[in-house]
Structures are given as C-alpha cells and as structure tokens.
Scaffold this motif. Structure first.
Motif, short mmCIF file in Angstrom:
data_model
loop_
_atom_site.label_atom_id
_atom_site.label_comp_id
_atom_site.label_asym_id
_atom_site.label_seq_id
_atom_site.Cartn_x
_atom_site.Cartn_y
_atom_site.Cartn_z
N UNK A 102 1.71 -3.32 2.13
CA UNK A 102 1.69 -4.40 1.14
C UNK A 102 1.86 -5.75 1.82
N UNK A 103 2.70 -5.79 2.86
CA UNK A 103 2.96 -7.05 3.57
C UNK A 103 1.79 -7.47 4.46
N UNK A 104 1.04 -6.51 4.99
CA UNK A 104 0.02 -6.80 6.01
C UNK A 104 -0.98 -7.87 5.58
N UNK A 105 -1.51 -7.86 4.34
CA UNK A 105 -2.48 -8.90 3.97
C UNK A 105 -1.91 -10.31 3.95
N UNK A 106 -0.59 -10.44 3.95
CA UNK A 106 0.03 -11.76 3.95
C UNK A 106 0.08 -12.37 5.35
N UNK A 107 -0.21 -11.56 6.37
CA UNK A 107 -0.14 -12.00 7.76
C UNK A 107 -1.53 -12.08 8.36
N UNK A 108 -1.66 -12.86 9.43
CA UNK A 108 -2.92 -12.96 10.17
C UNK A 108 -2.91 -11.93 11.30
N UNK A 109 -3.84 -11.00 11.30
CA UNK A 109 -3.87 -10.01 12.39
C UNK A 109 -4.02 -10.69 13.75
N UNK A 110 -3.24 -10.21 14.69
CA UNK A 110 -3.33 -10.73 16.05
C UNK A 110 -2.59 -12.03 16.27
N UNK A 121 15.38 -3.15 12.83
CA UNK A 121 14.37 -2.64 13.76
C UNK A 121 13.31 -1.83 13.03
N UNK A 122 13.69 -1.06 12.02
CA UNK A 122 12.72 -0.23 11.30
C UNK A 122 11.67 -1.09 10.61
N UNK A 123 12.06 -2.29 10.15
CA UNK A 123 11.09 -3.17 9.50
C UNK A 123 10.14 -3.79 10.54
N UNK A 129 3.38 -1.36 13.31
CA UNK A 129 2.47 -0.24 13.06
C UNK A 129 1.33 -0.67 12.14
N UNK A 130 1.65 -1.48 11.12
CA UNK A 130 0.62 -1.92 10.19
C UNK A 130 -0.34 -2.93 10.81
N UNK A 131 0.16 -3.75 11.72
CA UNK A 131 -0.64 -4.79 12.38
C UNK A 131 -0.37 -4.74 13.88
N UNK A 132 -0.95 -3.78 14.58
CA UNK A 132 -0.59 -3.55 15.98
C UNK A 132 -0.91 -4.70 16.93
N UNK A 133 -1.82 -5.58 16.55
CA UNK A 133 -2.18 -6.70 17.43
C UNK A 133 -1.30 -7.93 17.20
N UNK A 134 -0.49 -7.90 16.16
CA UNK A 134 0.38 -9.04 15.83
C UNK A 134 1.64 -8.97 16.68
N UNK A 135 2.12 -10.13 17.14
CA UNK A 135 3.32 -10.17 17.98
C UNK A 135 4.38 -11.06 17.33
#
Length: 375
Positions: A102-110, A121-123, A129-135
């Motif tokens: 649900x949170x992933x579309x609110x962020x920019x991948x990468x 840490x779990x969050x 895991x949902x956005x593996x290229x995001x740092x």
C-alpha cells in the motif's frame, strides 16, 4: 501548580514545518522523508499514536507530492483528530493487506529517502522488499537539525519545563537526605516534578557518595550518609517538551577538597555558558568548559560531552562535543553540564538548559550554582 497552558500549535504551524522539512530534504539530495511514530511525527503533524505497534504508520513527504499519512484503518479516527491533519492527505490500510504494498505507490522507485531513526527494522525491511531499488538514510545523519531551532511557542514550553524543574529543586533542599535511600529521594524528585506539571518523568538520578562518580547512576538502595556528596539529575516532559537539570548537594559540611572540586565545575559551567553566541561552533562550548577542568588538573575525570540538545525528547541534536562544527543558531536549546567524577569517592555535575539568542545565551534553569548543604 503547573496549571498554565502553552500556546497551541495550529495546522498552519505544522504546514510550515512540513514545507521546511521537504526543502531541507531536497537540499540534502533526498527525494523525500519517511516519518514513522516518534518525536519527528509529533513535530511535523501533532499526531502521537497511542501505541507504537507492529502496524505500519508512516508520513510520506516529497517535493512533488502531497504530504500523506498512511495509518492502520483502526487508528484513522485518532489521526484525523490530530492538530496538523488539515495539512495532510490521509490514507489507510486494513489488517490482512500488505501495508508495504500500500505504501509503495507513495514512493519513487529507486529514490533515496530520509527515514526516522525510530523506525522499526521490520518496517524498513518491508519497504526495502516492496521497493528493492529504493535507499534510505537515517534522519539523524541526513537532517540532524530538523527540530533543533525552536520557535517562540516551543521556547515557551521549554521555559515552563525548566521553571518546574527549578521549583522541584528548591523544594528538594528542604527534604531529608541522611538516613534515607537514593530510591526514596528519587521518589521525592518524581513526585515534585509531577506536582509542578510534568506529565512524564524520564529520569531521577540520585548518585550519593561513590555512586556520584558514575554519571548515569540509577538511584538504588544505598543509604545516604552524613558527609556524602549527592548528584541530583532529573527531568521529563511538561507540555510535551523536556526539562533536564543537575545540581550537586552535600549532606552536612563538605571538606575543602569537595568545595574546590565543586567550584571548578561551577566555573567550567559558567565558561561554557559564556561561550554561547550565534555562529559559534558547538564544539567550542565543550572546549570552553573542558579547559577550566583540564587546567585545574581534573581533565581525565571529565568523561562525557558537555551537552546535548533538548526539545520533544531530552536528548537530541545539537550535541556539544569535540568535532561538532555546526554553528549555534538563535532558537537552539541545549544542556551545558560539565562534571568531575572521582572513582570510588564522589562526583560533581552542574547542568542548565540554555537557549542561544541573538545576544548570547539565556538560561532556562536559574537555581543557584553554589554548593547547597542539606541535612
């Protein structure tokens, strides 16, 4: 006691804080900020969840997006009631859903985001895991000064907390020390802090005799005796903002050496305070206080930094320590608390909360620095 009420923060206050946070994130090369429950979320929205649980709550901020607070659906009513809610878009997720999806579309991948230090840490792992290229970068590293400069309403709350701590100490001077345990004296400190309006007591350090040589000694079962030096370090939250003050008292008449050590610490604390001015690097406050103690021959017994910031928490940036070159700015609030700790014998610390003003420092604690004699 403690009935006075502070000026309330408004939705406009929170909008301004969010805009500044987003601008600072952009300047730091971040796509935005992810703020989970803790002091940063309270600062930016006024929302303080009743419990920090395994359910994801996160405020997503970015330059080109609307500020969005994602909450578990069962907690949405509380989020809607927060003072800063008008400044936010609210979104929710239900048990059984994957909150990270649900949170992933609110962020920019990468992209790279600043994220609250208090994030479970779990969050963080779920988002990765949902956005593996995001740092991600911790907020303390990316935006350490986010909450450091207080506005006038914040300063008013800090001043009220400092006054309450001062009144607590004044009443403690009439309390019996000899023949009572550290725990009993600590209970008096906690009771008085609450009587003077603290809704939360964070610490009541009572270090008597040799225990005073441990800067973070927790009150214990030791019985305080005639001839003991006693370090009293106490504080908590009033109106949501922190107090933190230390005074060292003596049970009965002190020795010449005890008076001398206390006076060295008093002069070191004054030297640190006198060094406060806009533009002065934080480390210079540490250097000024430390020089007095070192010149007196006790340098090896001053074993911690000179101070820390204070606000929604009792320890936060800025830190007054060697290597911290950030300049002081009017509105910053911090402790100045040099000490001397003689192992197996006694310790002395004197601490005030100080705010930097355009003209120098202003103390938010104003009880006397002289060595007080108690019974």
């Amino acid at each position: 006691m403690g009935a006075e009420q502070p000026v309330a923060f408004t939705a406009d206050d929170y909008r301004a804080r969010i805009r500044r946070a987003v601008d600072e994130a952009t300047d730091a090369g971040l796509a935005g900020l992810l703020i989970t429950p803790g002091p940063d979320l309270t600062y930016l929205t006024g929302y303080r969840p009743t419990a920090i649980t395994e359910r994801l709550t996160v405020l997503v901020l970015g330059q080109d997006t609307e500020p969005t607070l994602l909450v578990p659906v069962l907690e949405r009513p509380d989020a809607e009631a927060a003072t800063g809610a008008p400044a936010l878009t609210l979104a929710d997720w239900r048990d059984g859903q994957d909150p990270y999806a649900v949170a992933a579309p609110l962020l920019k991948p990468g992209a790279r985001y600043g994220i609250s230090d208090s994030t479970w840490a779990m969050h963080l792992l779920g988002l990765q895991h949902a956005l593996p290229e995001t740092t991600y970068a911790s907020l303390t590293q990316a935006l350490p000064m986010l909450r450091a400069v207080k506005d006038p309403h914040e300063l008013g709350r800090l001043a009220a907390a400092g006054l309450a701590a001062d009144e607590t100490f004044r009443q403690m001077l009439g309390v019996r020390f000899a023949g009572r345990t550290e725990n009993e004296v600590a209970a008096d400190l906690a009771r008085l802090l609450r009587e003077h309006g603290h809704n939360q007591v964070d610490f009541t350090v009572v270090g008597s005799g040799p225990n005073g040589a441990n800067p973070h000694h927790e009150a214990g079962d030791r019985t305080i005796a005639e001839g003991d030096m006693v370090v009293l370090d106490f504080g908590g939250l009033k109106f949501g903002y922190g107090s933190d003050t230390t005074r060292t008292v003596h049970v009965g008449e002190p020795t010449d050496e005890e008076r001398e050590v206390h006076d060295i610490v008093r002069r070191a604390q004054q030297a640190g305070f006198d060094a406060v001015a806009p533009g002065v690097p934080c480390e210079e406050i540490d250097r000024a206080a430390r020089k007095v103690i070192t010149d007196a021959g006790y340098g090896e017994y001053f074993i911690h930094r000179t101070g820390h910031g204070i606000g929604l928490t009792t320890h936060e940036p800025p830190y007054l320590v060697e290597g911290e070159r950030r300049p002081l700015v009017p509105g910053m609030c911090f402790s100045i608390e040099p000490g001397i700790y003689l192992p197996g014998r006694f310790g002395v610390r004197i601490e005030d909360i100080v705010t930097c003003t355009p003209d120098g420092g202003r103390r938010l604690n104003n009880t006397p620095h002289e060595l007080a004699i108690v019974s």
